[in-house]
Design a protein around this motif. Structure first.
Motif, mmCIF file in Angstrom:
data_model
loop_
_atom_site.group_PDB
_atom_site.id
_atom_site.type_symbol
_atom_site.label_atom_id
_atom_site.label_comp_id
_atom_site.label_asym_id
_atom_site.label_seq_id
_atom_site.Cartn_x
_atom_site.Cartn_y
_atom_site.Cartn_z
ATOM 1 N N ASN A 1 -98.267 -47.104 -68.858
ATOM 2 C CA ASN A 1 -98.601 -45.795 -68.306
ATOM 3 C C ASN A 1 -99.344 -45.907 -66.978
ATOM 4 O OD1 ASN A 1 -97.361 -44.376 -70.381
ATOM 5 N ND2 ASN A 1 -99.226 -44.327 -71.636
ATOM 6 N N ALA A 2 -100.004 -47.028 -66.744
ATOM 7 C CA ALA A 2 -100.695 -47.222 -65.470
ATOM 8 C C ALA A 2 -99.703 -47.450 -64.323
ATOM 9 C CB ALA A 2 -101.658 -48.397 -65.571
ATOM 10 N N LYS A 3 -98.544 -47.999 -64.664
ATOM 11 C CA LYS A 3 -97.522 -48.280 -63.648
ATOM 12 C C LYS A 3 -96.376 -47.278 -63.671
ATOM 13 C CE LYS A 3 -98.340 -53.277 -63.482
ATOM 14 N NZ LYS A 3 -97.741 -54.624 -63.622
ATOM 15 N N ASN A 4 -96.466 -46.280 -64.559
ATOM 16 C CA ASN A 4 -95.386 -45.289 -64.687
ATOM 17 C C ASN A 4 -94.029 -45.953 -64.890
ATOM 18 O OD1 ASN A 4 -97.354 -43.401 -64.270
ATOM 19 N ND2 ASN A 4 -96.546 -42.624 -62.326
ATOM 20 N N THR A 5 -94.008 -46.936 -65.758
ATOM 21 C CA THR A 5 -92.793 -47.713 -65.962
ATOM 22 C C THR A 5 -92.536 -47.907 -67.456
ATOM 23 O OG1 THR A 5 -93.134 -48.876 -63.870
ATOM 24 C CG2 THR A 5 -91.642 -49.897 -65.436
ATOM 25 N N VAL A 6 -91.269 -47.834 -67.826
ATOM 26 C CA VAL A 6 -90.855 -48.127 -69.189
ATOM 27 C C VAL A 6 -89.889 -49.309 -69.135
ATOM 28 C CG1 VAL A 6 -88.979 -46.420 -69.154
ATOM 29 C CG2 VAL A 6 -89.943 -47.163 -71.337
ATOM 30 N N TYR A 7 -89.967 -50.141 -70.143
ATOM 31 C CA TYR A 7 -89.164 -51.362 -70.189
ATOM 32 C C TYR A 7 -88.301 -51.392 -71.447
ATOM 33 C CZ TYR A 7 -92.869 -52.769 -66.965
ATOM 34 O OH TYR A 7 -93.757 -52.818 -65.921
ATOM 35 N N LEU A 8 -87.235 -52.153 -71.368
ATOM 36 C CA LEU A 8 -86.433 -52.438 -72.554
ATOM 37 C C LEU A 8 -86.140 -53.935 -72.546
ATOM 38 C CD1 LEU A 8 -85.029 -51.155 -75.030
ATOM 39 C CD2 LEU A 8 -82.914 -51.164 -73.673
ATOM 40 N N GLN A 9 -86.798 -54.649 -73.441
ATOM 41 C CA GLN A 9 -86.539 -56.072 -73.601
ATOM 42 C C GLN A 9 -85.394 -56.238 -74.587
ATOM 43 O OE1 GLN A 9 -88.015 -58.867 -72.118
ATOM 44 N NE2 GLN A 9 -86.370 -59.983 -73.161
ATOM 45 N N MET A 10 -84.340 -56.887 -74.143
ATOM 46 C CA MET A 10 -83.136 -57.039 -74.965
ATOM 47 C C MET A 10 -82.897 -58.527 -75.218
ATOM 48 S SD MET A 10 -80.671 -54.214 -73.148
ATOM 49 C CE MET A 10 -80.489 -55.142 -71.638
ATOM 50 N N ASN A 11 -82.981 -58.916 -76.477
ATOM 51 C CA ASN A 11 -82.775 -60.301 -76.878
ATOM 52 C C ASN A 11 -81.531 -60.420 -77.752
ATOM 53 O OD1 ASN A 11 -85.217 -61.002 -75.598
ATOM 54 N ND2 ASN A 11 -86.389 -60.615 -77.471
ATOM 55 N N ASN A 12 -81.039 -61.637 -77.869
ATOM 56 C CA ASN A 12 -79.867 -61.909 -78.702
ATOM 57 C C ASN A 12 -78.744 -60.907 -78.417
ATOM 58 O OD1 ASN A 12 -78.251 -63.113 -80.630
ATOM 59 N ND2 ASN A 12 -79.169 -61.986 -82.340
ATOM 60 N N LEU A 13 -78.426 -60.766 -77.146
ATOM 61 C CA LEU A 13 -77.430 -59.778 -76.740
ATOM 62 C C LEU A 13 -76.045 -60.119 -77.268
ATOM 63 C CD1 LEU A 13 -78.815 -59.168 -73.197
ATOM 64 C CD2 LEU A 13 -78.297 -57.347 -74.848
ATOM 65 N N LYS A 14 -75.302 -59.072 -77.581
ATOM 66 C CA LYS A 14 -73.958 -59.201 -78.121
ATOM 67 C C LYS A 14 -72.966 -58.497 -77.195
ATOM 68 C CE LYS A 14 -75.881 -58.938 -82.796
ATOM 69 N NZ LYS A 14 -75.842 -58.215 -84.096
ATOM 70 N N PRO A 15 -71.697 -58.880 -77.240
ATOM 71 C CA PRO A 15 -70.707 -58.204 -76.390
ATOM 72 C C PRO A 15 -70.691 -56.686 -76.597
ATOM 73 C CG PRO A 15 -69.773 -60.210 -77.275
ATOM 74 C CD PRO A 15 -71.105 -60.045 -77.934
ATOM 75 N N GLU A 16 -70.971 -56.242 -77.799
ATOM 76 C CA GLU A 16 -70.971 -54.792 -78.061
ATOM 77 C C GLU A 16 -72.163 -54.070 -77.449
ATOM 78 O OE1 GLU A 16 -70.657 -57.253 -80.312
ATOM 79 O OE2 GLU A 16 -71.745 -56.790 -82.185
ATOM 80 N N ASP A 17 -73.095 -54.806 -76.867
ATOM 81 C CA ASP A 17 -74.202 -54.190 -76.128
ATOM 82 C C ASP A 17 -73.794 -53.846 -74.700
ATOM 83 O OD1 ASP A 17 -76.367 -56.531 -77.746
ATOM 84 O OD2 ASP A 17 -76.104 -54.412 -78.251
#
Length: 119
Positions: free
Chosen positions: A74-90
């Protein structure tokens, strides 16, 4: 002027990781729930993950539970999405969305960032 700018997408091999970022400006970030959606070719846009403004309560689609993590600074006005073990359907275009949490108002969308999972 409201802006949501996503970054961090790209091409990754199955099993790899990516971290998406969404930088927000032009509105009171701490008053908005933030979400990540995705849309694959020929499919409807679907919710991937969401986060409430202050309690940080999160929600995930069943297909990404245990692999993806949403977080916000909230201090940086930023949201993240950490994506691990990615699959082709992602593979999809990933969008960030801001939704007012404490009052009625408009939702805001980013322009999207492409994530491709392929060997």
């Amino acid at each position: 002027q409201v802006q949501l700018v996503e970054s961090g997408g790209g091409l990754v091999q199955p099993g790899g990781s990516l971290r998406l970022s969404c930088a927000a400006s032009g509105f009171t970030f701490i008053s908005y729930a933030m979400s990540w959606y995705r849309q694959a070719p020929g499919k409807e846009r679907e919710l991937v993950a969401s986060s409430t403004p202050t309690s940080g309560r999160t929600n995930y689609a069943d297909s990404v539970k245990g692999r993806f993590t949403i977080s916000r600074d909230n201090a940086k006005n930023t949201v993240y999405l950490q994506m691990n073990n990615l699959k082709p359907e992602d593979t999809a275009v990933y969008y960030c969305k801001a939704s007012p949490y404490f009052a009625y108002g408009d939702d805001y969308w980013g322009q999207g960032t492409q994530v491709t999972v392929s060997s």
